[in-house]
Scaffold this motif. Structure first.
Motif, PDB file in Angstrom:
ATOM      1  N   TYR A 315     -16.914  13.775   1.986  1.00  8.97           N
ATOM      2  CA  TYR A 315     -16.287  12.449   2.028  1.00  8.97           C
ATOM      3  C   TYR A 315     -17.037  11.492   1.103  1.00  8.97           C
ATOM      4  N   SER A 316     -16.296  10.698   0.344  1.00  5.45           N
ATOM      5  CA  SER A 316     -16.918   9.751  -0.572  1.00  5.45           C
ATOM      6  C   SER A 316     -17.443   8.531   0.174  1.00  5.45           C
ATOM      7  N   PRO A 317     -18.666   8.083  -0.156  1.00  3.22           N
ATOM      8  CA  PRO A 317     -19.142   6.823   0.410  1.00  3.22           C
ATOM      9  C   PRO A 317     -18.539   5.602  -0.301  1.00  3.22           C
ATOM     10  N   VAL A 318     -17.767   5.810  -1.353  1.00  2.00           N
ATOM     11  CA  VAL A 318     -17.326   4.750  -2.253  1.00  2.00           C
ATOM     12  C   VAL A 318     -15.903   4.275  -1.960  1.00  2.00           C
ATOM     13  N   LEU A 319     -15.054   5.205  -1.567  1.00  2.00           N
ATOM     14  CA  LEU A 319     -13.656   4.874  -1.292  1.00  2.00           C
ATOM     15  C   LEU A 319     -13.101   5.865  -0.287  1.00  2.00           C
ATOM     16  N   THR A 320     -11.996   5.459   0.366  1.00  2.00           N
ATOM     17  CA  THR A 320     -11.298   6.362   1.284  1.00  2.00           C
ATOM     18  C   THR A 320      -9.831   6.377   0.907  1.00  2.00           C
ATOM     19  N   GLY A 321      -9.283   7.583   0.727  1.00  2.00           N
ATOM     20  CA  GLY A 321      -7.861   7.738   0.425  1.00  2.00           C
ATOM     21  C   GLY A 321      -7.080   7.878   1.725  1.00  2.00           C
ATOM     22  N   VAL A 322      -6.016   7.090   1.860  1.00  2.00           N
ATOM     23  CA  VAL A 322      -5.209   7.112   3.082  1.00  2.00           C
ATOM     24  C   VAL A 322      -3.837   7.699   2.745  1.00  2.00           C
ATOM     25  N   VAL A 323      -3.484   8.808   3.390  1.00  2.00           N
ATOM     26  CA  VAL A 323      -2.206   9.473   3.124  1.00  2.00           C
ATOM     27  C   VAL A 323      -1.145   8.859   4.028  1.00  2.00           C
ATOM     28  N   THR A 324      -0.020   8.438   3.435  1.00  2.00           N
ATOM     29  CA  THR A 324       1.050   7.844   4.245  1.00  2.00           C
ATOM     30  C   THR A 324       2.001   8.961   4.716  1.00  2.00           C
ATOM     31  N   PRO A 325       2.737   8.729   5.802  1.00  2.00           N
ATOM     32  CA  PRO A 325       3.641   9.768   6.300  1.00  2.00           C
ATOM     33  C   PRO A 325       4.693  10.125   5.245  1.00  2.00           C
ATOM     34  N   LEU A 326       5.154  11.366   5.252  1.00  2.00           N
ATOM     35  CA  LEU A 326       6.193  11.815   4.306  1.00  2.00           C
ATOM     36  C   LEU A 326       7.373  10.855   4.359  1.00  2.00           C
ATOM     37  N   GLY A 327       7.858  10.462   3.188  1.00  2.00           N
ATOM     38  CA  GLY A 327       9.002   9.548   3.142  1.00  2.00           C
ATOM     39  C   GLY A 327       8.621   8.077   3.137  1.00  2.00           C
ATOM     40  N   VAL A 328       7.339   7.772   3.334  1.00  2.00           N
ATOM     41  CA  VAL A 328       6.899   6.370   3.281  1.00  2.00           C
ATOM     42  C   VAL A 328       6.175   6.148   1.957  1.00  2.00           C
ATOM     43  N   ASP A 329       6.665   5.228   1.135  1.00  3.61           N
ATOM     44  CA  ASP A 329       6.093   4.987  -0.190  1.00  3.61           C
ATOM     45  C   ASP A 329       4.807   4.163  -0.077  1.00  3.61           C
ATOM     46  N   ARG A 334       1.345  -1.056  -0.377  1.00  2.95           N
ATOM     47  CA  ARG A 334       0.324  -1.788  -1.143  1.00  2.95           C
ATOM     48  C   ARG A 334       0.868  -3.114  -1.650  1.00  2.95           C
ATOM     49  N   GLN A 335       2.108  -3.071  -2.166  1.00  2.67           N
ATOM     50  CA  GLN A 335       2.690  -4.300  -2.712  1.00  2.67           C
ATOM     51  C   GLN A 335       2.909  -5.343  -1.619  1.00  2.67           C
ATOM     52  N   ARG A 340       1.556 -10.419   0.963  1.00  2.00           N
ATOM     53  CA  ARG A 340       1.367 -11.163   2.210  1.00  2.00           C
ATOM     54  C   ARG A 340      -0.073 -11.615   2.414  1.00  2.00           C
ATOM     55  N   PHE A 341      -1.038 -10.788   1.996  1.00  2.00           N
ATOM     56  CA  PHE A 341      -2.430 -11.052   2.390  1.00  2.00           C
ATOM     57  C   PHE A 341      -3.421 -11.180   1.231  1.00  2.00           C
ATOM     58  N   ASP A 342      -2.892 -11.202   0.001  1.00  2.00           N
ATOM     59  CA  ASP A 342      -3.761 -11.383  -1.173  1.00  2.00           C
ATOM     60  C   ASP A 342      -4.889 -10.347  -1.208  1.00  2.00           C
ATOM     61  N   LEU A 343      -4.535  -9.123  -0.868  1.00  4.76           N
ATOM     62  CA  LEU A 343      -5.502  -8.008  -0.812  1.00  4.76           C
ATOM     63  C   LEU A 343      -5.030  -6.908  -1.750  1.00  4.76           C
ATOM     64  N   SER A 344      -5.901  -6.498  -2.683  1.00  8.78           N
ATOM     65  CA  SER A 344      -5.551  -5.401  -3.602  1.00  8.78           C
ATOM     66  C   SER A 344      -6.137  -4.089  -3.111  1.00  8.78           C
ATOM     67  N   LEU A 345      -5.290  -3.069  -3.018  1.00 11.64           N
ATOM     68  CA  LEU A 345      -5.740  -1.705  -2.666  1.00 11.64           C
ATOM     69  C   LEU A 345      -5.457  -0.806  -3.860  1.00 11.64           C
ATOM     70  N   GLY A 346      -6.163   0.321  -3.933  1.00  8.95           N
ATOM     71  CA  GLY A 346      -5.984   1.229  -5.062  1.00  8.95           C
ATOM     72  C   GLY A 346      -4.706   2.037  -4.926  1.00  8.95           C
ATOM     73  N   THR A 347      -3.988   2.189  -6.058  1.00  8.39           N
ATOM     74  CA  THR A 347      -2.750   2.967  -6.030  1.00  8.39           C
ATOM     75  C   THR A 347      -3.056   4.469  -6.054  1.00  8.39           C
ATOM     76  N   GLY A 348      -2.116   5.280  -5.600  1.00  9.86           N
ATOM     77  CA  GLY A 348      -2.230   6.727  -5.765  1.00  9.86           C
ATOM     78  C   GLY A 348      -2.034   7.053  -7.239  1.00  9.86           C
TER      79      GLY A 348
END
Ligand SMILES: *Cc1c(COP(=O)(O)O)cnc(C)c1O
Length: 406
Positions: A315-329, A334-335, A340-348
């Motif tokens: 596991y990376s100490p730097v980032l965590t990748g979160v897998v969304t359920p099949l069919g959920v973009d 992220r958008q 809504r919250f002025d928060l940027s997350l990393g794209t796949g």
């Protein structure tokens, strides 16, 4: 999207795995007046940042600094030690490994790209993009290369597209056990100063890194840490190079100067960032990232969502990748969170685009930055209609309360 016509109150949450949030101290240092890069003070600055970088790379050997993004330092590494048509062994651990392999092709090298086969039954994601380098697979390929055609083994230390690290010491052992002369080249662009890294102890010949991840600087400068063997090989390697050539840089760096105009103000920032990292000590810095990572993973697990990295040992100490359920973009979520919250997350990225997003936990963060981030993510997931098993925010609060920083 840059909101040029409006200024949201409070700080934007830049929780992508690079560029990372830059401390105010570093920003202030960058704002100091630019000085003469051939003048008397400059050499002192040059020598100080190089010696600080050596401590962070854990090396006694030269570290070249380029006024370029990490991609430039990838190219520098390849063109200094390889010749046209050389075979290089690269390992598909994700998007960044794939980009580096494509660059090797464009430079006229012959990259052999090995990867773990198959797709994961639970998520449909490629297995290779959920694990680090399999050192045994590297060893097997090197043992078969009895004619020593392979000139270099190139691996990514912290695969920023997936959140899986690789055991670099194990790759070194694989090369040594096969008694193979190949160079070991490692991309630690997002690992350096956040995940444990040891250029000399692990016998790495060239380490590539960049400013905008663990070093807490804006993008714009990048690095090659060298070994004596890499320097020796560079004398006879035949790929064309001029701007990237180590010889003149290493020679002029002895007095703290460069053959061309370096990024003076980013070097002020580097000086400040190194001061912060080394005053605290690398061990506490690494521990802080591990602690943040454990809290974020605890949150993802409480939500009942898969973590992109399928091997807890890496596991990376730097980032965590979160897998969304099949069919959920994942990008739609992220958008929504950004709006809504002025928060940027990393794209796949690449093969896993739309299937996951990335939470960065590096740079100028603290426990509450991450709590706010996880709140934004949890609200966003709920607003997007994702069924959550439980509250990740509660899990992370409990983790932080029960594990005070050392
Ligand atoms: C960010 C990153 C790169 C690319 O660096 P740029 O500065 O965008 O050119 C390459 N490899 C890894 C592992 C990275 O995290």
């Amino acid at each position: 999207m840059l909101k040029l016509d409006q200024h949201p109150s409070g700080r934007h949450f830049l929780q992508i795995p690079g560029p990372s949030p830059v401390p105010d101290r570093v920003l202030r240092a960058i704002s100091l007046p630019t000085i003469d890069h051939r003048g008397p003070e400059f050499g002192q600055l040059g020598l100080k940042v190089i010696s600080g970088l050596q401590q962070v790379f854990r090396t006694r050997h030269p570290v070249a600094i380029y006024p370029a993004s990490g991609t430039g330092a990838w190219e520098a590494a390849l063109v200094n030690v390889l010749s046209p048509g050389d075979t290089v062994l690269m390992v598909e651990t994700g998007h960044f490994a794939t980009l580096w392999q494509k660059m090797a092709l464009r430079l006229g090298l012959k990259p052999e790209f090995i990867s773990l086969p198959g797709t994961c039954a639970e998520t449909g994601l490629p297995v290779a993009w959920r694990h680090g380098v399999n050192a045994e697979q590297v060893a097997e390929r090197l043992r078969a290369d009895t004619g020593h055609q392979i000139r270099a083994v190139c691996v990514v230390h912290n695969e920023t597209s997936t959140g899986a690290t690789s055991d670099i010491a194990a790759v070194r052992r694989a090369i040594d056990d096969a008694k193979h002369p190949a160079l070991l080249m490692v991309d630690s662009i997002s690992g350096l100063a956040s995940a444990d890294y040891r250029h000399d102890d692990w016998g790495v010949d060239v380490t590539i890194s960049g400013s905008q991840k663990g070093l807490m600087l804006p993008p714009g400068i990048s690095f090659n840490a060298l070994s004596p063997k890499a320097l020796e090989v560079s004398k006879t390697a035949k790929l064309p190079r001029a701007f990237w050539a180590w010889d003149e840089i290493v020679e002029m760096n002895r007095t703290g100067y460069w053959p061309y105009t370096p990024s003076t103000n980013l070097l002020y920032g580097l000086h400040e960032a190194l001061d912060m990292l080394l005053a605290q000590g690398l061990e506490p810095v690494l521990a802080r990232h591990q602690r943040w990572a454990a809290a974020v993973r605890g949150a993802v697990q409480a939500w009942g969502l898969p973590i992109q990295c399928a091997d807890p040992a890496v596991y990376s100490p730097v980032l965590t990748g979160v897998v969304t359920p099949l069919g959920v973009d994942a990008d739609a979520i992220r958008q929504l969170i950004h709006q809504r919250f002025d928060l940027s997350l990393g794209t796949g990225l690449g093969k896993i685009k739309g299937r996951m997003f990335r939470i960065g936990h590096l740079g100028d963060c603290n426990d509450l930055t991450l709590m706010a981030t996880l709140s934004g993510v949890e609200m966003g997931l709920k607003l997007a209609g994702v069924k959550l098993a439980g509250s990740g925010v509660m899990a992370a609060m409990e983790h932080f309360s029960a594990h005070p920083a050392a």
